[in-house]
Design a protein around this motif. Structure first.
Motif, PDB file in Angstrom:
ATOM      1  N   LYS A   4      31.627   9.454 -27.518  1.00  0.00           N
ATOM      2  CA  LYS A   4      32.131  10.178 -26.364  1.00  0.00           C
ATOM      3  C   LYS A   4      30.981  10.460 -25.407  1.00  0.00           C
ATOM      4  N   TYR A   5      31.147   9.982 -24.172  1.00  0.00           N
ATOM      5  CA  TYR A   5      30.132  10.204 -23.159  1.00  0.00           C
ATOM      6  C   TYR A   5      30.631  11.273 -22.197  1.00  0.00           C
ATOM      7  N   ASP A   6      29.818  12.302 -22.018  1.00  0.00           N
ATOM      8  CA  ASP A   6      30.191  13.377 -21.096  1.00  0.00           C
ATOM      9  C   ASP A   6      29.934  12.928 -19.664  1.00  0.00           C
ATOM     10  N   ALA A   7      30.906  13.128 -18.806  1.00  0.00           N
ATOM     11  CA  ALA A   7      30.753  12.779 -17.401  1.00  0.00           C
ATOM     12  C   ALA A   7      29.822  13.774 -16.736  1.00  0.00           C
ATOM     13  N   PRO A   8      28.859  13.307 -15.934  1.00  0.00           N
ATOM     14  CA  PRO A   8      27.962  14.232 -15.236  1.00  0.00           C
ATOM     15  C   PRO A   8      28.731  15.017 -14.191  1.00  0.00           C
ATOM     16  N   ALA A   9      28.188  16.165 -13.838  1.00  0.00           N
ATOM     17  CA  ALA A   9      28.829  17.002 -12.831  1.00  0.00           C
ATOM     18  C   ALA A   9      28.879  16.265 -11.504  1.00  0.00           C
ATOM     19  N   ALA A  10      29.943  16.482 -10.766  1.00  0.00           N
ATOM     20  CA  ALA A  10      30.120  15.802  -9.484  1.00  0.00           C
ATOM     21  C   ALA A  10      28.996  16.143  -8.536  1.00  0.00           C
ATOM     22  N   GLY A  11      28.516  15.125  -7.846  1.00  0.00           N
ATOM     23  CA  GLY A  11      27.497  15.344  -6.834  1.00  0.00           C
ATOM     24  C   GLY A  11      26.080  15.391  -7.365  1.00  0.00           C
ATOM     25  N   LYS A  12      25.907  15.296  -8.700  1.00  0.00           N
ATOM     26  CA  LYS A  12      24.556  15.329  -9.246  1.00  0.00           C
ATOM     27  C   LYS A  12      23.879  13.979  -9.034  1.00  0.00           C
ATOM     28  N   PRO A  13      22.560  13.971  -8.783  1.00  0.00           N
ATOM     29  CA  PRO A  13      21.837  12.710  -8.614  1.00  0.00           C
ATOM     30  C   PRO A  13      21.949  11.861  -9.868  1.00  0.00           C
ATOM     31  N   GLY A  14      22.049  10.553  -9.662  1.00  0.00           N
ATOM     32  CA  GLY A  14      22.097   9.640 -10.789  1.00  0.00           C
ATOM     33  C   GLY A  14      23.471   9.450 -11.371  1.00  0.00           C
ATOM     34  N   GLN A  15      24.477  10.032 -10.752  1.00  0.00           N
ATOM     35  CA  GLN A  15      25.829   9.876 -11.286  1.00  0.00           C
ATOM     36  C   GLN A  15      26.289   8.441 -11.098  1.00  0.00           C
ATOM     37  N   PRO A  16      26.727   7.780 -12.158  1.00  0.00           N
ATOM     38  CA  PRO A  16      27.149   6.378 -12.040  1.00  0.00           C
ATOM     39  C   PRO A  16      28.461   6.287 -11.303  1.00  0.00           C
ATOM     40  N   PRO A  17      28.710   5.142 -10.638  1.00  0.00           N
ATOM     41  CA  PRO A  17      29.989   4.977  -9.946  1.00  0.00           C
ATOM     42  C   PRO A  17      31.121   4.883 -10.944  1.00  0.00           C
ATOM     43  N   ALA A  18      32.272   5.413 -10.565  1.00  0.00           N
ATOM     44  CA  ALA A  18      33.427   5.363 -11.447  1.00  0.00           C
ATOM     45  C   ALA A  18      34.070   3.998 -11.368  1.00  0.00           C
ATOM     46  N   ALA A  19      34.511   3.483 -12.516  1.00  0.00           N
ATOM     47  CA  ALA A  19      35.219   2.205 -12.535  1.00  0.00           C
ATOM     48  C   ALA A  19      36.597   2.391 -11.935  1.00  0.00           C
ATOM     49  N   VAL A  20      36.984   1.478 -11.089  1.00  0.00           N
ATOM     50  CA  VAL A  20      38.285   1.567 -10.457  1.00  0.00           C
ATOM     51  C   VAL A  20      39.039   0.282 -10.677  1.00  0.00           C
ATOM     52  N   ALA A  21      40.235   0.233 -10.124  1.00  0.00           N
ATOM     53  CA  ALA A  21      41.081  -0.928 -10.355  1.00  0.00           C
ATOM     54  C   ALA A  21      40.522  -2.148  -9.663  1.00  0.00           C
ATOM     55  N   PRO A  22      40.873  -3.351 -10.143  1.00  0.00           N
ATOM     56  CA  PRO A  22      40.435  -4.573  -9.492  1.00  0.00           C
ATOM     57  C   PRO A  22      40.883  -4.611  -8.042  1.00  0.00           C
ATOM     58  N   ALA A  23      40.057  -5.207  -7.214  1.00  0.00           N
ATOM     59  CA  ALA A  23      40.378  -5.302  -5.796  1.00  0.00           C
ATOM     60  C   ALA A  23      41.602  -6.164  -5.589  1.00  0.00           C
ATOM     61  N   ALA A  24      42.357  -5.833  -4.560  1.00  0.00           N
ATOM     62  CA  ALA A  24      43.616  -6.523  -4.333  1.00  0.00           C
ATOM     63  C   ALA A  24      43.425  -7.981  -3.961  1.00  0.00           C
ATOM     64  N   THR A  25      42.303  -8.299  -3.348  1.00  0.00           N
ATOM     65  CA  THR A  25      42.130  -9.671  -2.897  1.00  0.00           C
ATOM     66  C   THR A  25      41.931 -10.628  -4.059  1.00  0.00           C
ATOM     67  N   GLY A  26      41.357 -10.149  -5.156  1.00  0.00           N
ATOM     68  CA  GLY A  26      41.088 -11.036  -6.273  1.00  0.00           C
ATOM     69  C   GLY A  26      40.161 -12.162  -5.880  1.00  0.00           C
ATOM     70  N   ALA A  27      39.277 -11.927  -4.944  1.00  0.00           N
ATOM     71  CA  ALA A  27      38.422 -12.985  -4.424  1.00  0.00           C
ATOM     72  C   ALA A  27      37.473 -13.483  -5.493  1.00  0.00           C
ATOM     73  N   PRO A  28      37.264 -14.789  -5.581  1.00  0.00           N
ATOM     74  CA  PRO A  28      36.350 -15.326  -6.583  1.00  0.00           C
ATOM     75  C   PRO A  28      34.919 -14.951  -6.275  1.00  0.00           C
ATOM     76  N   ALA A  29      34.094 -15.002  -7.298  1.00  0.00           N
ATOM     77  CA  ALA A  29      32.684 -14.678  -7.102  1.00  0.00           C
ATOM     78  C   ALA A  29      32.066 -15.658  -6.134  1.00  0.00           C
ATOM     79  N   ALA A  30      31.180 -15.149  -5.291  1.00  0.00           N
ATOM     80  CA  ALA A  30      30.544 -15.989  -4.283  1.00  0.00           C
ATOM     81  C   ALA A  30      29.169 -16.394  -4.754  1.00  0.00           C
ATOM     82  N   THR A  31      28.842 -17.669  -4.597  1.00  0.00           N
ATOM     83  CA  THR A  31      27.564 -18.187  -5.032  1.00  0.00           C
ATOM     84  C   THR A  31      26.920 -18.940  -3.887  1.00  0.00           C
ATOM     85  N   GLU A  32      25.663 -18.693  -3.654  1.00  0.00           N
ATOM     86  CA  GLU A  32      24.978 -19.269  -2.498  1.00  0.00           C
ATOM     87  C   GLU A  32      23.992 -20.333  -2.929  1.00  0.00           C
ATOM     88  N   VAL A  33      24.055 -21.488  -2.266  1.00  0.00           N
ATOM     89  CA  VAL A  33      23.094 -22.562  -2.464  1.00  0.00           C
ATOM     90  C   VAL A  33      22.434 -22.818  -1.124  1.00  0.00           C
TER      91      VAL A  33
END
Length: 352
Positions: free
Chosen positions: A279-308
């Motif tokens: 069990k990982y305790d969520a850090p208090a809101a607004g504290k430095p170093g707080q990781p981004p929350a995982a959210v739902a997949p983007a609606a576009t479903g765009a494939p990964a972009a690769t540059e050559v």
């Protein structure tokens, strides 16, 4: 100058070569890839095939990202060969025995499969024209936005602002006083002219004062904000019509698809057997170093972009690895990047 290369690209799939048929799983239950026939092979690297489809897919992704401008396929093949060499090096050095590296590869595979799964689901979750129209009517069609054109004179204290109002009452010109007294560098030289703006572009006290005025009126009392004291003159107002259905239909459809996918994932999560061992305790809101929350997949479903790089790219001429940028359908969940020195060895930095 160093070019970035995601080592995960080179490592992902290291454990996926011992496969017999498409869609089968290993003894551990991991998904394995189908074999590549010689007829479908573009190049062999120490006997390992790189398929024509891999070359074509990367070429298509790059062309889409560059607005239709492609890259010669020989350079794409060269990049894929370098990745395969790095992959074989990882196997030779048995890097997957390092738990931290194995976890990175596992996350890279999970990321890719979650993306293609989301793309597949989005095809099934396409909203009907009736649903899109209903959403438009409820959220967009009925909206009208008011805009205002105004001038202001910004001063440091209430006494000065009251004096400005008296001078205006005696017939002095608003723009002349603004040019002489206003502390707002952005509008002072224009006689305090702020142009057209919507209320949400201004701080609430200022916006509320403008809304309360009639066209041509000036505030009878100074308006205080964090910037100082304002004397405001509303010149005009107008109603902005809501955007047409056809102009925003793609965005509304994308929103509905994202919403459908989110609800689908919430439902599947509620039905899944999830055992939390740590069990990982969520850090208090607004504290430095707080990781981004995982959210739902983007609606576009765009494939990964690769540059050559194109013909003028320095790394291509030097034989260095190509800069690669990977995206994921899980927003803000971006895999780590490794710096790769552009020397003859092309050896990535060892992970910490």
């Amino acid at each position: 100058m160093n070019k970035r290369l995601l080592v995960l690209v080179a490592l992902s799939g290291v454990s996926l070569w011992s496969c017999d048929q498409a869609g089968k799983t290993s003894a551990e239950g991991a998904i394995v890839l189908p074999p590549v026939s010689r007829d479908d092979t573009a190049v062999l690297v120490n006997g390992r095939p790189i398929s024509k489809q891999s070359v074509d897919m990367l070429a298509t992704e790059i062309a889409q990202r560059r607005g239709g401008e492609g890259v010669p396929k020989d350079k794409i093949v060269d990049e894929l060969v370098k990745r395969e060499i790095l992959r074989q090096s990882a196997e030779k050095d048995q890097l997957l025995k390092d738990p931290s590296i194995a976890a990175r590869v596992d996350n890279a595979i999970r990321m890719t499969l979650s993306q293609v799964a989301a793309e597949n689901l989005l095809k099934k979750l396409t909203p009907t024209d009736e649903e899109i129209r209903k959403e438009y009517d409820q959220r967009v069609g009925a909206m009208k936005a008011s805009e205002y054109k105004a001038r202001h004179i910004l001063v440091e204290d209430e006494k000065t602002a009251l004096d400005v109002i008296k001078r205006l009452g005696k017939g002095e010109k608003f723009d002349a006083i603004a040019k002489k007294l206003s502390k707002d560098p952005g509008s002072k030289n224009n006689g305090g002219d702020l142009g057209w703006f919507s209320p949400d572009q201004m701080v609430p006290p200022f916006a509320n004062a403008v809304i309360a005025l009639k066209n041509g009126e000036t505030t009878k009392a100074p308006v205080k904000t964090d910037f100082g004291w304002h004397v405001i003159q509303r010149e005009s107002s107008r109603e902005q019509e809501a955007p047409s259905y056809e102009s925003v239909k793609p965005q509304v459809q994308s929103f509905l698809q994202s919403d459908k996918l989110q609800r689908y994932l919430d439902e599947q999560k509620s039905q899944a057997k999830i055992e939390t061992l740590i069990k990982y305790d969520a850090p208090a809101a607004g504290k430095p170093g707080q990781p981004p929350a995982a959210v739902a997949p983007a609606a576009t479903g765009a494939p990964a972009a690769t540059e050559v790089p194109d013909d003028n790219d320095e790394s291509a001429e030097a034989g260095g690895p190509v800069e690669v940028e990977e995206e994921t359908v899980i927003e803000e969940q971006v895999p780590p990047e490794e710096e790769v020195p552009e020397d003859d060895t092309q050896t990535p930095e060892q992970p910490e």
